[in-house]
Design a protein around this motif. Structure first.
Motif, PDB file in Angstrom:
ATOM      1  N   THR A 345       0.849  -1.223  -0.064  1.00 31.86           N
ATOM      2  CA  THR A 345       0.289   0.020  -0.312  1.00 31.86           C
ATOM      3  C   THR A 345       1.249   1.452   0.446  1.00 31.86           C
ATOM      4  N   SER A 346       0.360   2.258  -0.535  1.00 33.97           N
ATOM      5  CA  SER A 346       1.395   3.627  -0.652  1.00 33.97           C
ATOM      6  C   SER A 346       0.262   4.825  -0.519  1.00 33.97           C
ATOM      7  N   VAL A 347       0.048   5.792   0.777  1.00 31.01           N
ATOM      8  CA  VAL A 347      -0.204   6.782   0.597  1.00 31.01           C
ATOM      9  C   VAL A 347       0.229   7.938   0.351  1.00 31.01           C
ATOM     10  N   SER A 348       0.073   9.058  -0.633  1.00 33.18           N
ATOM     11  CA  SER A 348       0.397   9.502  -0.644  1.00 33.18           C
ATOM     12  C   SER A 348      -0.584  10.897  -0.419  1.00 33.18           C
ATOM     13  N   ALA A 349      -0.233  11.798  -0.313  1.00 30.04           N
ATOM     14  CA  ALA A 349      -0.922  13.280   0.246  1.00 30.04           C
ATOM     15  C   ALA A 349      -0.260  13.901   1.101  1.00 30.04           C
ATOM     16  N   PHE A 350      -1.242  15.702   0.311  1.00 32.61           N
ATOM     17  CA  PHE A 350      -0.847  17.155   0.582  1.00 32.61           C
ATOM     18  C   PHE A 350      -2.391  17.789   0.832  1.00 32.61           C
TER      19      PHE A 350
END
Length: 823
Positions: A345-350
């Protein structure tokens, strides 16, 4: 009923982060669709089933099913039905369902979320330190608790994790986490609309819709808006204040790129723009200041009287502008790839936060402080990778987490025409010259760049069918660089010097102290580890024990430090990390053919180097500052019970006993009754009695053994619902009656407990009655605070040791009607 469960606790095959229905009002049980944290695309929903009578919940995740009663973690879970039926549309409301959760707010920035009394010291706002309770939305960590003041947006489920976290996901948190899971996009068309109307001009609307765009892409859109008249009337501006004016938007797009790969792109925007936030006159408590410098005589000298000395008249006369514009939003992209025996799982956020406030910080209708605001812009970037896999005997989670935050705050404080008389000693001729402080202005520039990175892992080793060992470890690095600049000018624009100058400038400096430091840095490595052992002697009993050694990151004093003889004490700019040792024992049980659930937890948490405001003998006469106290201990017992004897009736009760104390805090700021007096000298060393005007005050106070603020010794939530099948206007359904209540005993509302700021215990009761159908129609009337209980949310001391105590009064009785339809 449809719920969504984010298995944010790292997506373990054997330990999903759900505890039991006892933590929230029991509800009719149906088959529930659940989004797992580590699903196997292209179907990212896991199936959570609840027996219609027993309430047993089973999660199917990565070819393995588990009852929530097999999870050795104390977690309270509230689903969408509980949130809607109890009117819990923000964290402030949610705490009435969960006695171990505490939320306090005087405005969105000055808010704190605590679990078991730990998280952030009540009333302490400083961007240079981390919060102890993590708030997550769809697996994205939110660095500031201001989001907790906004309405929940298209939420499916909320989980409150109690105790230290960090070896499974995200940011390290010492007190717990609140995981908010939004409703997921669906490949079948569905939607929901809800409208509520009530007294105080309350209007609330919620709507969501979801469906497929193609065979592989689904979308979901959500909207919520809340508007309510204020609960306090300002006689000076002739308007109601402390209102609600919120709007939120959210969208999510799910793309099943292949049988093994899926992506979810989410975006949200929330805006809060009420006429807020007023803390109003509560009482006048005598301090050790000379009597002519205390509230009553100062007010009399200025011909001033508050509009009411009874806070529950709900009147104020604040003359400065009020505003609490709070804007948050962001984007996130979650990818899930089935790889080998597990899921990557990859979670990228701004995310961003804009805060545009205006306050009246003299808490009166006098022009003492005419402008007080700290507008801020904050942005953050996070990236998390997790791999969850395993086999028959072992399953594990490995993860990487990165966090970067950039903060820029530009504050202003301006004094008014009454400031000289109010703040300068009446024995000085300067006190009768309004021009000394009128127009005196501090312009503050505060900056922080904050990086945190971690590698973490958790292992579940099943020794046999009954016993499991679960060790975890986290290696964390923190890097914070900050600056604080406060430039003070008089009304003519002349700089006020750090030291020296004229008597006039000395008086100005006593009112607002200029100072500056830059490029102060805190950098450190820390290790967190924990071990949980669980034992299952029978099908319906789980016993577990946990030890965790963890920390809350150190930080920087970004509210300023003391200035001694013109020298800024930059050695006090850094704060050491809190060091936490946590022990926990728990038992989860079901009986009466699983119609009843009883879960019990006992815990003991010790914290060394507790982050708090302190004083010391060399600087405290000028300014308190954020530093480390000695030792804090919190221990307690929690019990969650629910029973569902039939499909017609459900009942729950949750209780918490907490013993939260400072064990060693010898250099604390003194409470108001021991403040404001003269400084002890060799010739006159005697300390006056508490509240005795014109006597000496201690430099510091030893509050070892006193209560931590904000937490009651006993707290309970309880309630139930009864329904009866019937037909209305040809529609088959059921009528129902529900009652929920929460009770808590007395608690302290000041960091150093004061005789003036203890808040008496109270009980709040809420009721609802309505009709709902299997076709998704629900109409009900509701009353909150049925008995119109008078209570304070927060009490606060005010600047200057005048004895003025201000506070936030709780909501009065409110009532209304809600109509919702699902399709």
């Amino acid at each position: 009923m449809t719920l969504t469960l984010a298995i944010l606790l790292a997506g373990q095959a054997s330990v999903p982060p759900v505890q039991n229905a006892a933590a929230a009002p029991a509800t009719p049980a149906q088959t529930i669709e659940v989004q797992g944290a580590e699903p196997a695309p292209p179907a990212p929903e896991e199936t959570l089933q609840r027996s219609s009578i027993t309430g047993d919940i089973v999660v199917t995740a990565r070819r393995r099913a588990e009852s929530v009663q097999n999870v050795p973690i104390p977690i309270s879970v509230v689903g969408v039905k509980e949130l809607d039926s109890t009117g819990s549309f923000n964290v402030a409301r949610l705490q009435q369902l969960q006695p171990t959760l505490q939320f306090y707010s005087t405005n969105p920035r000055n808010s704190s979320v605590n679990i078991r009394g730990l998280g952030a010291p009540l009333g302490l706002t400083n961007d240079g330190i981390d919060q102890g309770v993590g708030v997550y939305i769809d697996q994205v960590y939110l660095s500031r608790v201001a989001v907790a003041t906004l309405d929940f947006l298209d939420v499916a489920q909320i989980e409150t994790l109690r105790g230290p976290q960090g070896t499974l996901y995200g940011k390290n948190t010492v007190a717990g986490a609140i995981n908010i899971t939004s409703k997921a996009p669906s490949f079948t068309f569905d939607g929901r609309a809800e409208v509520s109307l009530g007294n105080l001009d309350f209007k609330q609307a919620k709507a969501s819709v979801s469906g497929p765009l193609t065979d592989d892409i689904a979308i979901r859109l959500g909207l919520t808006t809340t508007d309510r008249r204020g609960t306090v009337y300002n006689v000076a501006t002739r308007q109601y204040v402390n209102s609600q004016d919120n709007i939120g938007l959210r969208t999510a797009i799910l793309w099943n790129a292949s049988p093994d790969l899926s992506f979810t792109l989410s975006g949200d925007y929330s805006r809060q723009n009420p006429v807020c936030c007023a803390q109003i006159f509560v009482r006048n408590g005598t301090t050790q200041r000379p009597l002519n410098r205390q509230f009553d005589l100062l007010a009399r000298a200025l011909n001033y009287e508050p509009p009411s000395r009874n806070a529950f008249d709900r009147l104020t006369d604040l003359d400065a502008q009020l505003n609490a514009r709070n804007i948050l939003g962001g984007l996130s992209l979650r990818g899930e790839y089935k790889l080998g025996s597990g899921t990557l799982t990859s979670v990228s956020a701004f995310r961003f936060w804009d805060w545009l406030p205006a306050n009246d910080r003299d808490f009166t209708g006098l022009p003492i402080t005419t402008l007080s605001q700290n507008p801020t812009h904050q942005s953050q970037y996070t990236q998390e990778f997790r791999y969850a896999g395993g086999g028959t005997k072992l399953d594990y989670v490995l993860g990487l987490f990165g966090f970067y935050q950039d903060i820029h705050t530009t504050g202003t404080q301006r004094q008014g025409s009454a400031a000289s008389r109010w703040l300068i000693n009446p024995s000085s001729a300067l006190a009768n010259d309004p021009s000394v402080l009128d127009g005196l202005t501090a312009s503050n520039d505060i900056r922080l760049k904050n990086f945190s990175g971690a590698v973490f892992g958790k292992l579940n080793w099943k020794l046999d069918d009954r016993f499991t060992l679960s060790p975890g470890v986290r290696l964390n690095y923190d890097d914070k660089v900050g600056s604080y600049v406060s430039i003070v000018r008089d009304s003519a624009g002349n700089l006020v010097p750090y030291t020296g100058g004229t008597a006039r400038q000395a008086a100005q400096r006593d009112a607002i102290q200029p100072q500056s430091f830059s490029d102060e840095a805190y950098r450190a490595w820390n290790v967190t580890y924990d071990l949980t052992g669980s034992y299952k002697p029978g099908r319906d009993v789980l016993l577990y024990a946990t030890y965790a050694h963890t920390f809350k990151s150190g930080g920087l004093n970004l509210n300023g430090v003391p200035v001694v003889n013109g020298v800024v004490q930059t050695q006090l700019a850094q704060i050491a990390p809190e060091k936490v040792d946590h022990f926990e024992l728990g038992a989860k049980t079901q009986f009466w053919d699983r119609k009843a659930t009883l879960n019990v937890t006992g815990y003991w948490t010790s914290i060394r180097d507790y982050q708090a405001v302190v004083n010391n003998s060399s600087t405290s006469t000028l300014r308190g500052y954020l530093a480390n106290a000695g030792k804090v201990r919190v221990r307690g017992i929690e019990a969650d019970f629910s029973v569902r004897p039939s499909e017609r009736f459900t009942f729950y009760t949750n209780g918490a006993f907490s013993d939260a104390r400072y064990l060693d805090f010898k250099n604390a700021p003194c409470p108001p009754e021991l403040s404001g007096g003269g400084t002890p000298t060799a010739a006159n060393p005697t300390i006056g009695a508490p509240g005795q005007p014109g006597t000496n005050s201690p430099i510091v106070c030893d509050i070892s053994g006193q209560w931590l603020p904000g937490i009651s010794k006993f707290a309970f939530s309880y309630g139930g619902e009864y329904n009866l099948p019937t037909k209305v206007l040809g529609q088959d359904g059921e009528v129902y009656l529900g009652v929920d209540a929460s009770s808590r005993t007395k608690f302290s509302s000041n960091a150093s407990r004061s005789i003036y700021t203890d808040i008496a215990g109270y009980t709040l009761t809420n009721a609802r009655a309505g009709f709902r159908t299997d076709a998704g129609l629900n109409v009900f009337g509701w009353v909150r605070n049925v008995f119109d209980t008078h209570y304070y949310e927060v009490l606060a001391t005010t600047p200057g040791n005048t004895g003025l105590i201000a506070g936030n009064v709780g909501d009065p009785r409110t009532y209304g009607i809600t109509l919702s339809k699902s399709f």
